[in-house]
Write a protein that holds these residues in place. Structure first.
Motif, PDB file in Angstrom:
ATOM      1  N   PHE A 313       3.450 -19.383  30.158  1.00  0.00           N
ATOM      2  CA  PHE A 313       3.475 -18.546  28.964  1.00  0.00           C
ATOM      3  C   PHE A 313       3.021 -17.125  29.298  1.00  0.00           C
ATOM      4  N   PRO A 314       3.659 -16.113  28.743  1.00  0.00           N
ATOM      5  CA  PRO A 314       3.233 -14.731  29.001  1.00  0.00           C
ATOM      6  C   PRO A 314       1.889 -14.391  28.370  1.00  0.00           C
ATOM      7  N   ALA A 315       1.454 -15.162  27.383  1.00  0.00           N
ATOM      8  CA  ALA A 315       0.172 -14.896  26.727  1.00  0.00           C
ATOM      9  C   ALA A 315      -0.300 -16.156  26.026  1.00  0.00           C
ATOM     10  N   ILE A 316      -1.569 -16.206  25.741  1.00  0.00           N
ATOM     11  CA  ILE A 316      -2.152 -17.222  24.863  1.00  0.00           C
ATOM     12  C   ILE A 316      -2.609 -16.487  23.611  1.00  0.00           C
ATOM     13  N   HIS A 317      -1.979 -16.778  22.495  1.00  0.00           N
ATOM     14  CA  HIS A 317      -2.231 -16.038  21.261  1.00  0.00           C
ATOM     15  C   HIS A 317      -3.351 -16.707  20.458  1.00  0.00           C
ATOM     16  N   VAL A 318      -4.269 -15.887  19.975  1.00  0.00           N
ATOM     17  CA  VAL A 318      -5.388 -16.336  19.151  1.00  0.00           C
ATOM     18  C   VAL A 318      -5.153 -15.855  17.731  1.00  0.00           C
ATOM     19  N   GLN A 319      -5.109 -16.775  16.775  1.00  0.00           N
ATOM     20  CA  GLN A 319      -4.840 -16.409  15.389  1.00  0.00           C
ATOM     21  C   GLN A 319      -6.141 -16.254  14.613  1.00  0.00           C
ATOM     22  N   LYS A 320      -6.039 -15.967  13.327  1.00  0.00           N
ATOM     23  CA  LYS A 320      -7.229 -15.684  12.522  1.00  0.00           C
ATOM     24  C   LYS A 320      -8.137 -16.903  12.458  1.00  0.00           C
ATOM     25  N   ALA A 321      -9.414 -16.645  12.208  1.00  0.00           N
ATOM     26  CA  ALA A 321     -10.416 -17.702  12.157  1.00  0.00           C
ATOM     27  C   ALA A 321     -10.397 -18.393  10.799  1.00  0.00           C
ATOM     28  N   GLU A 322      -9.972 -19.646  10.784  1.00  0.00           N
ATOM     29  CA  GLU A 322     -10.015 -20.468   9.573  1.00  0.00           C
ATOM     30  C   GLU A 322     -11.210 -21.407   9.686  1.00  0.00           C
ATOM     31  N   VAL A 323     -12.162 -21.253   8.771  1.00  0.00           N
ATOM     32  CA  VAL A 323     -13.407 -22.007   8.819  1.00  0.00           C
ATOM     33  C   VAL A 323     -13.490 -22.908   7.597  1.00  0.00           C
ATOM     34  N   GLY A 324     -13.842 -24.151   7.810  1.00  0.00           N
ATOM     35  CA  GLY A 324     -13.975 -25.099   6.708  1.00  0.00           C
ATOM     36  C   GLY A 324     -14.612 -26.376   7.196  1.00  0.00           C
ATOM     37  N   GLY A 325     -14.624 -27.379   6.337  1.00  0.00           N
ATOM     38  CA  GLY A 325     -15.227 -28.639   6.733  1.00  0.00           C
ATOM     39  C   GLY A 325     -15.329 -29.598   5.572  1.00  0.00           C
ATOM     40  N   GLN A 326     -16.307 -30.481   5.687  1.00  0.00           N
ATOM     41  CA  GLN A 326     -16.472 -31.532   4.681  1.00  0.00           C
ATOM     42  C   GLN A 326     -17.943 -31.893   4.555  1.00  0.00           C
ATOM     43  N   ILE A 327     -18.360 -32.097   3.311  1.00  0.00           N
ATOM     44  CA  ILE A 327     -19.717 -32.554   3.014  1.00  0.00           C
ATOM     45  C   ILE A 327     -19.610 -33.903   2.318  1.00  0.00           C
ATOM     46  N   THR A 328     -20.358 -34.879   2.803  1.00  0.00           N
ATOM     47  CA  THR A 328     -20.459 -36.160   2.087  1.00  0.00           C
ATOM     48  C   THR A 328     -21.892 -36.316   1.604  1.00  0.00           C
ATOM     49  N   MET A 329     -22.047 -36.780   0.377  1.00  0.00           N
ATOM     50  CA  MET A 329     -23.380 -36.874  -0.222  1.00  0.00           C
ATOM     51  C   MET A 329     -23.430 -38.036  -1.204  1.00  0.00           C
ATOM     52  N   GLN A 330     -24.632 -38.487  -1.463  1.00  0.00           N
ATOM     53  CA  GLN A 330     -24.820 -39.528  -2.465  1.00  0.00           C
ATOM     54  C   GLN A 330     -24.731 -38.906  -3.860  1.00  0.00           C
TER      55      GLN A 330
END
Length: 415
Positions: A313-330
């Motif tokens: 590949f001529p380059a390795i492209h880095v895209q925008k930072a998508e941040v998220g996740g999951q919380i589990t709670m009682q």
């Protein structure tokens, strides 16, 4: 012929002096990377491997068989996972953020005149402005030279600023009550990292990662070259050690025998492992006692595109930072459902420590602005009922005192 054992294998890495990828040529590992100055990396596993496309012929022949297949472009893909410890993965975090660890902030009576500490969980300066000085929510700070010895050398995490000129800090843990002290220093412990706000501050980094098998063929190495790091997955269970996984994509793999490519790398870090039982978790401004697990991910979707005339590949492209996740709670009430229904913006702060000492090494993750994308609570079983909430983290664009203008901030006390 010996068979390679996992316990014998070594994972090591090194940053290239330049993060630039030249589109029509591969880097020279001897000249551009070099065999010295590498670092052994603690791990659970590394799934890095050389990938390639294969293009079998689509011809329809009289013999009704495929007689040719051509190999396409090469690339490296996989992830590196381990049990999460401070300092160990600092370089990989920095690469995912495309930022730079910022030096610590320090103040004293010269800046603030005096300081009063209260067991209700506040620290109040008599003058100055700690936010203007550079202190932020999520920073761990330590005092020295205070008259009350029990307040010295303690990692106090800043939770909020208030009062005149932001001089009242809400902190965790609560300090010992102490009247105005006019001889002290206060220092942010370690360094902090945020996502840059300007294109000019984004830094491209690339790494070489080596799998070395000393028990195979007198020493077999696989060197994965010109690798970008494009995100991570953090898992913080209610019980058990916290884990971390970094996503990697690179350009090529070199192999050799007779010894490793990286000669005499620095040994593994010796910091402790994080466990979610210790530390602090704060959601929506309040300490959370019934959370049963958190995952927090950053995805930068590393990609590459094939081109004619070369098999990399001529380059390795880095895209925008998508941040998220999951919380589990009682299930304890309806706040989570209301936050989901009303698109209420809340914050998430997680302080992970390596032990119970007041100055134990720690990482503090702070997302100042998250939105819940779900609040799932099926009625099941006879035990505690569980709520699962997915969330997306967004860049903070408000004007709250000392809140960083970022989607996510990490502080590491060991740096």
């Amino acid at each position: 012929m010996s068979i390679g054992e996992g316990v014998q294998a070594r994972l090591a890495y090194k940053k290239y002096a330049s993060g630039v990828i030249i589109e029509n040529e591969l880097a020279d590992s001897d000249a551009d990377l070099g065999a010295t100055g590498a670092q052994v990396l603690r791990r659970l596993q590394s799934t890095l491997d050389l990938k390639s496309t294969f293009n079998p012929s689509q011809e329809v022949r009289e013999d009704q068989q495929v007689v040719d297949s051509r190999k396409g472009s090469n690339w490296v893909e996989g992830s590196i996972s381990g049990e999460w410890s401070p300092e160990t993965y600092a370089d990989l975090f920095e690469a995912s953020f495309r930022g730079t660890w910022a030096a610590s902030v320090t103040g004293s009576e010269t800046d603030f005149t005096s300081v009063t500490l209260n067991s209700a969980g506040t620290i109040t300066f008599a003058a100055g402005d700690p936010v203007a000085k550079g202190f932020r929510v999520g920073y761990p700070v330590q005092f020295a030279n205070l008259a009350t010895a029990g307040n010295n050398g303690v990692n106090f995490t800043i939770l909020a600023f208030g009062g005149t000129s932001n001089r009242t800090l809400t902190v965790f843990p609560a300090p010992i009550t102490e009247t105005a002290d006019t001889a002290f220093t206060v220092t942010q412990k370690g360094k902090s990292l945020i996502l840059p706000s300007r294109q000019a501050d984004n830094v491209n980094r690339k790494f070489g990662f080596e799998h070395y098998h000393p028990d195979v063929s007198g020493g077999l190495y696989k060197l994965f070259t010109e690798c970008r790091v494009g995100g991570f997955k953090l898992n913080m269970p209610a019980e058990g050690n916290c884990t971390i996984e970094h996503m990697v994509r690179g350009r090529f793999m070199e192999t050799g025998t007779g010894g490793p490519f990286f000669t005499d790398p620095d040994p593994e870090t010796d910091t402790g492992i994080f466990n979610s039982v210790n530390g602090l978790l704060r959601v929506h401004g309040s300490a959370a006692a019934v959370v049963t697990g958190i995952t927090l991910n950053m995805d930068r979707k590393l990609t590459g595109t094939a081109c004619q005339g070369q098999n990399f590949f001529p380059a390795i492209h880095v895209q925008k930072a998508e941040v998220g996740g999951q919380i589990t709670m009682q299930l304890t009430g309806g706040t989570t459902f209301d936050d989901f229904k009303n698109e209420t913006e809340i914050d998430l702060l997680s302080q992970l420590v390596t032990g119970s000492a007041s100055n134990a090494d720690s990482n503090i993750i702070y997302c100042p602005r998250i939105k819940l994308g779900s609040a799932i609570n099926p009625l099941q079983g006879e035990a505690a009922q569980i709520v699962t909430a997915d969330f997306t983290a967004l860049k903070y664009v408000g004007s709250g005192a000392g809140i960083p203008q970022t989607t996510i901030q990490i502080c590491d006390t060991t740096l």
